[in-house]
Motif scaffolding. Structure first.
Motif, short mmCIF file in Angstrom:
data_model
loop_
_atom_site.label_atom_id
_atom_site.label_comp_id
_atom_site.label_asym_id
_atom_site.label_seq_id
_atom_site.Cartn_x
_atom_site.Cartn_y
_atom_site.Cartn_z
N THR A 94 0.83 -1.21 0.00
CA THR A 94 0.00 0.00 0.00
C THR A 94 0.87 1.26 0.00
N GLU A 95 1.90 1.28 0.83
CA GLU A 95 2.81 2.43 0.87
C GLU A 95 3.53 2.62 -0.46
N SER B 172 1.17 3.95 -3.14
CA SER B 172 0.76 5.34 -2.93
C SER B 172 1.86 6.32 -3.35
#
Length: 127
Positions: free
Chosen positions: A37-38, A41
């Motif tokens: 997810t990081e 993003s």
């Protein structure tokens, strides 16, 4: 998975233009979801992330990824511990497109730790 996912994602995404998308089917419970997810993003690329708490097996995970992908050309069978030199993916796609133009039809092309073909052809062959 969590200890190799970042290096693998960096090696895959280096040199890719924004017309590429990344589909990740994560079947782990080791904290890799947060890392994915990081990473997604912070990237300009389009990511599709699918998470499962249970192991699906390679074939089912691949079929889910094929259904999520939206592009004409797909590269499959990349594992979390695989890494590649930069510009490998654009060159692999370019080679496939040149060969497809010469052959005049879709086909399945393999290289170490990955396969490439049209999304339509892979769905017909594997699902």
């Amino acid at each position: 998975m969590a200890d190799t996912i970042e290096q693998s994602l960096k090696s895959i995404t280096e040199g890719l233009s924004e017309n590429f998308e990344i589909v990740i089917v994560d079947q782990s419970n080791d904290g890799s979801k947060r890392l994915i997810t990081e990473f997604a993003s912070e990237s300009d690329l389009k990511f599709h992330k699918v998470y499962f708490d249970e192991k699906l097996g390679v074939a089912r995970a691949r079929n889910i990824a094929l259904q999520k992908a939206t592009g004409d050309i797909v590269i499959t069978h990349i594992d979390v511990d695989d890494w590649y030199c930069n510009k490998y993916f654009p060159a692999f796609v370019e080679l496939y497109l040149v060969l497809r133009g010469e052959i005049g039809q879709n086909f399945f092309f393999s290289a170490p730790n990955m396969n490439i073909s049209s999304r339509e052809y892979m769905i017909e062959e594997y699902t």
